[in-house]
Design an enzyme around this catalytic site. Structure first.
Site, PDB file in Angstrom:
ATOM      1  N   LYS A 125       0.815  -1.214   0.000  1.00 49.16           N
ATOM      2  CA  LYS A 125       0.000   0.000   0.000  1.00 49.16           C
ATOM      3  C   LYS A 125       0.850   1.267   0.000  1.00 49.16           C
ATOM      4  CE  LYS A 125      -4.196  -2.093   1.749  1.00 49.16           C
ATOM      5  NZ  LYS A 125      -5.294  -2.119   2.690  1.00 49.16           N
ATOM      6  N   LYS A 168      -5.244  -9.610  -5.215  1.00 43.30           N
ATOM      7  CA  LYS A 168      -6.421  -9.878  -4.371  1.00 43.30           C
ATOM      8  C   LYS A 168      -7.587  -8.944  -4.738  1.00 43.30           C
ATOM      9  CE  LYS A 168      -6.597  -8.098  -0.163  1.00 43.30           C
ATOM     10  NZ  LYS A 168      -7.576  -7.720   0.831  1.00 43.30           N
ATOM     11  N   LYS A 220     -11.997  -4.008  -1.936  1.00 47.14           N
ATOM     12  CA  LYS A 220     -13.127  -3.075  -2.028  1.00 47.14           C
ATOM     13  C   LYS A 220     -12.693  -1.654  -2.325  1.00 47.14           C
ATOM     14  CE  LYS A 220     -13.935  -3.726   2.709  1.00 47.14           C
ATOM     15  NZ  LYS A 220     -12.588  -3.637   3.285  1.00 47.14           N
TER      16      LYS A 220
END
Ligand code: AQP
Length: 338
Positions: free
Chosen positions: A114, A201, A204
């Site tokens: 991230k 992956k 959302k």
């Protein structure tokens, strides 16, 4: 008095729950709710780790609560609450922060992934500090409740290991304060992949809505997303995550929803082509989602939900407060106690 084992888990309110969150987490919660004493929360504090619009956050929280119940969590069996309503989470989070090292946080794969996304020529200047430290809040979310198991998707396994390491370290430094939690990972579907890039992956908070299925997607939209999911040119429905990640992902989704093994799914689709395969995957996902949405629409504005949440938070607070006090006593923060 029955003595059930305890589980605790939560989902971050960064968006609407995806099919990945459902298969990797909620479906397990629902299946295990009879067997375990369960504490499930909406992780709204984790949702502010990276900047998020205020209105979006509010909507995410409300919708996530209704979705938990709509997916089949029973308020009589599971304590459901909003993380920020149990203040002990942040307080223990700080104590754990002071008992961890920068080195162990820097090693977390999710942080590396991230933070690379926001890294720029300014180096670390724009990486939110919360991205580095949120595994410690997650450790507090867990350790407050002395759970036997934490049901998670594969991506969170490393954070559970960190939680165990910190708990063991603090137990030996200050005296026994935490139970060492185990993880519970579903046999099928612990990592549902992105529909457009099946090596990643499903998430959302992805920028590309075609890459994930949200539980609140319009059914026509779901059909389009599955039909345009990346596969390969072989036209053979075979499970091989290395060579056929897209097809394998759809096989996993189908098997999990149908509660059958990968082999059973492979054998069912043995003589069918990708067109037929995708049609059937679409049908099974749409059947699932439409029944969840039907419940969701009934629950979204219901007063009962508010009541269940309050009861959930009260039960959670009772346990969390006792644990926090114990930790504070052992560390020396409550100076009057021996
Ligand atoms: N793709 C997935 N497949 C299986 N399980 C998954 N989980 C998440 N994605 C998948 C599991 O869902 C639970 C809640 O996860 P989270 O929302 O708290 O954090 P996350 O893992 O970072 O999930 P997302 O959807 O990818 O969120 P964003 O986009 O906000 O980062 C966990 O048990 C997780 O393993």
């Amino acid at each position: 008095m029955e003595n059930k084992k305890r589980m605790v888990s939560g989902i971050t309110a960064t968006g609407t729950i995806t099919l990945g969150n459902y298969i990797g987490a909620i479906k397990n919660f629902v299946e295990l709710q009879d067997k375990f004493e369960m504490y499930i929360f909406v992780a709204n504090l984790h949702a502010i780790t990276s900047p998020i619009d205020k209105l979006k956050l509010k909507n995410n929280i409300k919708s996530m609560v209704a979705l938990y119940f709509a997916c089949g969590l029973d308020p009589k069996k599971v304590k459901i609450f909003i993380q920020s309503e149990v203040l002990e989470h942040t307080q223990l989070g700080w104590i754990l922060t002071c008992n961890s090292t920068l080195g162990e946080l820097n090693r977390m794969t999710q942080f590396k992934d991230k933070s690379t996304k926001v890294k720029s020529s300014n180096g670390t200047e724009f990486i939110p500090t919360g991205l580095l430290t949120y595994p410690l809040l997650m450790a507090a979310d867990i350790l407050l409740y002395d759970p036997d198991f934490v049901p998670v998707g594969k991506d969170q396994k490393q954070h559970i290991e960190l939680t165990r390491n910190i708990a063991e370290r603090m137990n030996s430094k200050y005296g026994e304060m935490f139970k060492i939690p185990g993880d519970y990972i579903a046999k099928i579907g612990s990592k549902i992949m992105d529909l457009q890039d099946p090596t990643k992956k499903m998430s959302k908070s992805s920028d590309n809505p075609k890459s994930y299925i949200s539980l609140l997607d319009d059914l026509k939209e779901v059909e389009k997303k599955i039909k345009s999911a990346v596969t390969d040119s072989e036209n053979i429905v075979k499970y091989d995550p290395e060579k056929k990640p897209g097809v394998s992902n759809l096989i996993t989704i189908y098997s999990s929803i149908k509660n059958q093994t990968i082999e059973e799914t492979e054998s069912y689709f043995k003589d069918k082509d990708y067109g037929q395969f995708k049609n059937e995957v679409t049908k099974c996902v749409c059947d699932l989602i439409s029944s969840i949405q039907e419940n969701y629409n009934k629950l979204y504005d219901s007063k009962e939900v508010e009541q269940w949440l309050e009861e959930g938070a009260n039960s959670a607070r009772f346990i969390a407060n006792k644990k926090l006090n114990k930790v504070m006593n052992l560390i020396g923060l409550n100076y009057k106690r021996k």
